[in-house]
Design a protein around this motif. Structure first.
Motif, PDB file in Angstrom:
ATOM      1  N   THR A 137      -1.102  18.319  -3.109  1.00 29.54           N
ATOM      2  CA  THR A 137      -1.162  19.060  -4.092  1.00 29.54           C
ATOM      3  C   THR A 137      -2.736  19.609  -3.972  1.00 29.54           C
ATOM      4  O   THR A 137      -3.544  20.448  -4.613  1.00 29.54           O
ATOM      5  N   ALA A 138      -3.365  18.645  -3.378  1.00 27.90           N
ATOM      6  CA  ALA A 138      -4.888  19.073  -2.511  1.00 27.90           C
ATOM      7  C   ALA A 138      -4.799  20.761  -1.959  1.00 27.90           C
ATOM      8  O   ALA A 138      -5.687  21.723  -2.561  1.00 27.90           O
TER       9      ALA A 138
ATOM     10  N   ASN B  14      -2.229  22.784  -2.073  1.00 23.27           N
ATOM     11  CA  ASN B  14      -2.059  23.847  -2.807  1.00 23.27           C
ATOM     12  C   ASN B  14      -2.954  24.280  -4.637  1.00 23.27           C
ATOM     13  O   ASN B  14      -3.305  25.289  -4.650  1.00 23.27           O
ATOM     14  N   THR B  15      -3.738  23.457  -5.009  1.00 21.67           N
ATOM     15  CA  THR B  15      -4.753  23.421  -5.983  1.00 21.67           C
ATOM     16  C   THR B  15      -6.071  24.305  -5.560  1.00 21.67           C
ATOM     17  O   THR B  15      -6.286  24.784  -6.550  1.00 21.67           O
ATOM     18  N   THR B  16      -6.185  23.441  -4.881  1.00 23.89           N
ATOM     19  CA  THR B  16      -7.437  23.734  -4.462  1.00 23.89           C
ATOM     20  C   THR B  16      -7.942  25.212  -3.784  1.00 23.89           C
ATOM     21  O   THR B  16      -8.400  26.340  -3.301  1.00 23.89           O
TER      22      THR B  16
ATOM     23  N   ASN C 230      -4.799  27.051  -2.966  1.00 24.04           N
ATOM     24  CA  ASN C 230      -3.117  28.132  -3.493  1.00 24.04           C
ATOM     25  C   ASN C 230      -2.384  28.412  -1.712  1.00 24.04           C
ATOM     26  O   ASN C 230      -2.025  29.104  -1.779  1.00 24.04           O
TER      27      ASN C 230
ATOM     28  N   ASP D   6       6.496  21.382  -2.779  1.00 24.54           N
ATOM     29  CA  ASP D   6       5.481  20.244  -3.743  1.00 24.54           C
ATOM     30  C   ASP D   6       6.741  19.250  -4.259  1.00 24.54           C
ATOM     31  O   ASP D   6       7.740  19.084  -4.810  1.00 24.54           O
TER      32      ASP D   6
ATOM     33  N   ALA E 151      -9.607  21.006   1.634  1.00 25.01           N
ATOM     34  CA  ALA E 151      -9.087  20.885   0.520  1.00 25.01           C
ATOM     35  C   ALA E 151     -10.032  19.353  -0.332  1.00 25.01           C
ATOM     36  O   ALA E 151      -9.891  19.367  -1.892  1.00 25.01           O
TER      37      ALA E 151
ATOM     38  N   TYR F  99     -10.986  18.341  -4.001  1.00 26.54           N
ATOM     39  CA  TYR F  99     -10.465  18.055  -4.930  1.00 26.54           C
ATOM     40  C   TYR F  99     -10.403  18.220  -6.566  1.00 26.54           C
ATOM     41  O   TYR F  99      -9.985  18.172  -7.380  1.00 26.54           O
ATOM     42  N   LYS F 100     -11.918  17.730  -6.530  1.00 29.47           N
ATOM     43  CA  LYS F 100     -12.313  17.248  -7.849  1.00 29.47           C
ATOM     44  C   LYS F 100     -13.750  17.071  -8.026  1.00 29.47           C
ATOM     45  O   LYS F 100     -14.858  16.903  -7.371  1.00 29.47           O
TER      46      LYS F 100
END
Lengths: 478, 309
Positions: A256-257, A259-261, A263, A268, A326, A330-331
């Motif tokens: 997820t890290a 993919n979201t940060t 791309n 998944d 990533a 993460y956040k």
């Protein structure tokens, strides 16, 4: 501690001693959460200079902290109570490459990637390859027993060091090991130096065993809907006698890290296993890959692909390579810290370990991921937390303790490849409780005045959080 | 004086995010020169972090470190944690200058007394660090904007724009480096992405390269005199490896292209085959292409030599 700078300047030359507050500050940091300023930074250029510095420091009881690139993640090179930081990067000569004996001799400040660049034209390579090989020095890698992504096949630094020259605390120079693949001549003191983190002697030369560069490399990836199934696949690949050169795991937080940060478009799923086989004969590599694929399929792995093509290989591996970046993103407000970051556990408990990490993280209000070189038993994690909040350090302290309690309960060990230093020492002392006395006796015998990288390993403080100033501006005392 | 870090304040979180892995060492021209960790991007971020949090007092020495950056941005582009390293340096430059600290680092300086006011330098500066002060009738420099590419140094007809020695890009240092070359080929190479690797280790046993690489930060810095000096020393071939036409951070390559066109006309008159001077372009991360291009250049020129007997 009273330093006679003129004496140090007389040994290494004016330009190689620094005491400006800015240099002392920088040389008191590394890739860990710790920092503590040095009292002086010196850069020796040869063995005689190292000996002279040690004789002086030993007589005056001044701590000496040898330092490579400062890429250590546990505070190994941080001078807890000040002292002379001995920067070894000027001793950076590749002394000899002997293809006929597949070995080379190097000074400790030689950079891993530089060495491999020089070896390439001989068709040889030096295998340990930690991720930091672009800056890490051979001396630092030996002192830390570093390893990396290909350790599953080629082992750790200890498997590639034949011998070395070491300057002891009193300035004496000793030769250890041999120039041969095997040696059965009494105490293996060279082995003692590997992983000693600068506490027993200063490595001033190393003889390294090399390997031929494989002609063929094939890299693949498999997806799993259950973390246990990925763990089981890894365990079965190894136990069934396969010889992968890479065998990596990424859990869903890691996926997820990435993919979201960044791309990256990784599948998944709950877990991804990455594998590689290499060799001089294509059929042999084909065989390994087919075998690994079959084991993955048997354990419900899907979306399995593999390629010899360098570009495709890079694409398949990109997600793993970018993971560090990533996780750092993460956040908002969370920093990525290297704490409890490289335990090793038996293959059969890999999946259990990953699940436990998630549970402990949740319980202690931090974010943790599980990934790593699981083919060699190494599980990597990072603790993502808000580093300026005091409570988060209490959370991290508890999480680290609980994680290691579990690691020991399932027969694992504290550090696979990043070393102990300061931040892992409290847990490690628990693991090694019955051998601490022996370690202290060895330290006392080789360094009676306790000047070589003091307050590390068995002598490190019992609470890592308060052992040094933390590198973050924590609000309120820790 | 108490320093207020207005610009740096907003970077606190980014400074926390830096994981201090040190991978930026590999890309830093300054570090490769000095081998001191306080010259690395990581070292500078550690210092800036310490300033911001009151662990170190600001000083001219720290300002000097912050101004020792060519803004090739390889550290930022390759950062493991995607930290905007050079933007943080700029904020630190602003805060330190505003607090009254002074340093030149790698920036270009103008000797006003000897300036002929031709203003050619202003026209070649892409970062707008140079401007015309109409009231005082002089060229002024904004040192915060100056990224030390050296294009103005190579352009100034009076030769009165200089960069400090110690960073291997001053006129004197570049000349000395050309004079010391003992390989057959010379490659002037920008630090912009295309010249990878730390290459700090020394090796006497490894096979020597056919070529020597001089990292000059921007091709706009390569003066014709340096190329002629190389041929004068008997070097077989000189290659200039730089960014493609529209991708140069400083437009220095346009300046260089004009110089090379002129030189190529001149070389035959000096009895030098113009093919011995080559320009090639490389996009970001084309290190492998660069290596192949150098090998091809060496091969081509060696063939010319052989056929000439």
């Amino acid at each position: 501690m009273k330093l006679n700078l003129d004496k140090l300047r007389a040994i290494v030359g004016m330009g190689n001693v620094r005491t400006d507050p800015l240099d002392l500050f920088v040389y008191g940091t590394d890739a860990s959460v710790h920092e503590a300023p040095a009292s002086a930074v010196v850069r020796p250029e040869n063995i005689e200079q190292v000996q002279a510095i040690m004789r002086y420091a030993n007589a005056e009881l001044i701590p000496v902290i040898p330092r490579g690139a400062g890429s250590g993640m546990s505070g190994q090179a941080v001078p807890i109570k000040g002292g002379i930081v001995m920067d070894m990067k000027r001793m950076n000569r590749i002394l000899e490459i002997r293809p006929e004996d597949i070995l080379c001799r190097v000074e400790p400040g030689v950079v891993d990637d530089d060495l491999n660049r020089a070896l390439k034209s001989y068709g040889l390579f030096y295998p340990p390859a930690p991720a930091s090989s672009r800056i890490a020095t051979i001396g630092g890698e030996i002192a830390n027993n570093a390893s990396g992504v290909r350790s599953v096949k080629y082992g750790a630094t200890r498997d590639s060091v034949l011998g070395m020259k070491v300057v002891l605390a009193n300035g004496d120079l000793i030769r250890l090991g041999a120039n041969t693949r095997v040696e059965a001549s009494g105490y293996q003191i060279d082995r003692l130096m590997i992983g000693s983190e600068g506490t027993l002697g200063i490595i001033v030369e190393a003889t390294l065993l090399l390997k031929p560069i494989p002609k063929y490399r094939c890299l693949g990836r498999a997806s799993f809907n259950k973390l246990e199934e990925a763990g089981n696949a890894i365990s079965e690949i190894i136990a069934s006698g396969a010889s992968p050169s890479i065998l990596e795991l990424m859990d869903n937080i890691a996926i997820t890290a990435v993919n979201t940060t960044l791309n990256m478009g990784l599948p998944d799923v709950e877990a991804i296993v990455m594998f590689e086989a290499d060799g001089q004969v294509k059929e042999a590599v084909d065989y390994e890959i087919a075998h690994i694929k079959a084991v993955c399929e048997k354990n419900n792995g899907f979306g399995i692909e593999a390629s010899y093509d360098p570009e495709k290989r890079m694409k398949l591996y990109a997600g793993r390579k970018k993971l560090f970046a990533a996780l750092s993103r993460y956040k908002d407000g969370l920093a990525c810290t290297s704490l409890a970051d490289d335990m090793a556990v038996p293959y059969s408990r890999m999946a259990d370990m990953a699940k436990k990490i998630h549970k402990i993280a949740e319980k202690n209000n931090v974010v943790m991921t599980a990934y790593g070189h699981c083919g060699s038993g190494c599980m990597h994690t990072k603790i993502l937390m808000n580093p300026v909040r005091k409570e988060q350090w209490d959370d991290a302290r508890r999480a680290v303790e609980e994680i290691y309690d579990y690691v020991y309960a399932i027969g694992g060990t504290t550090s696979a490849e990043h070393g102990i230093g300061i931040s892992k020492a409290p847990a490690w002392k628990k693991e090694k409780a019955d051998s601490l006395k022996v370690m202290k006796a060895i330290k006392k015998a080789l360094d009676p005045n306790n000047i070589l990288n003091p307050n590390k390993l068995q002598d490190a403080p019992d609470d890592w959080v308060s052992a040094t100033r933390l590198r973050y501006p924590v609000k309120g005392a820790v | 004086m108490p320093a207020i870090f207005n610009h740096l304040k907003e970077w606190q979180n980014e400074l926390n995010i830096c994981i201090r892995c040190g991978y930026c060492y590999e890309h830093c021209h300054i570090y490769k020169l000095t081998n001191w960790e306080s010259d690395t991007p990581r070292g500078k971020l550690v210092l800036i972090h310490a300033l911001l949090n009151g662990e170190l007092e600001p000083s001219n020495e720290i300002a000097e470190k912050v101004f020792e950056c060519f803004y090739c941005k390889k550290c930022s582009d390759n950062c493991s944690a995607k930290v905007s390293v050079t933007d943080i340096f700029t904020a630190a430059r602003q805060d330190l200058v505003e607090a009254g600290f002074d340093a030149d680092g790698v920036t270009a300086r103008i000797d006003e007394d000897f300036c002929s006011r031709c203003r050619l330098c202003i026209s070649v500066c892409k970062t707008e660090a140079l401007s015309w002060d109409a009231e005082n009738k002089k060229v002024v420099r904004d040192k915060i904007k100056c990224q030390g590419c050296g294009t103005c140094v190579a352009t100034c007809p009076s030769g009165i724009i200089v960069q400090n020695e110690g960073y291997a890009v001053s006129r004197k240092e570049l000349k000395e480096r050309v004079k010391k070359i003992n390989s057959r080929f010379l490659v002037f190479c920008c630090n912009w992405e295309i010249y990878p690797g730390l290459r700090l280790s020394r090796s006497e046993t490894a096979q020597p390269d056919t070529h020597t690489v001089i990292v000059n930060m921007c091709s706009g810095r390569v003066e014709p005199e340096l190329i002629l000096e190389a041929f004068n020393r008997g070097i077989d071939g000189v290659m200039i490896a730089c960014c493609p036409p529209d991708e140069c951070e400083h437009n220095g390559n346009y300046k260089m292209m004009r110089r090379v066109a002129f030189l190529k006309n001149l070389l035959p008159e000096l009895g030098i085959d113009a093919q011995r001077l080559r320009v090639d372009y490389f996009k970001a991360k084309e290190g492998v292409k660069l290596k192949k291009a150098i090998d091809k250049f060496v091969e081509d020129i060696s063939a010319i030599h052989q056929s000439a007997g």
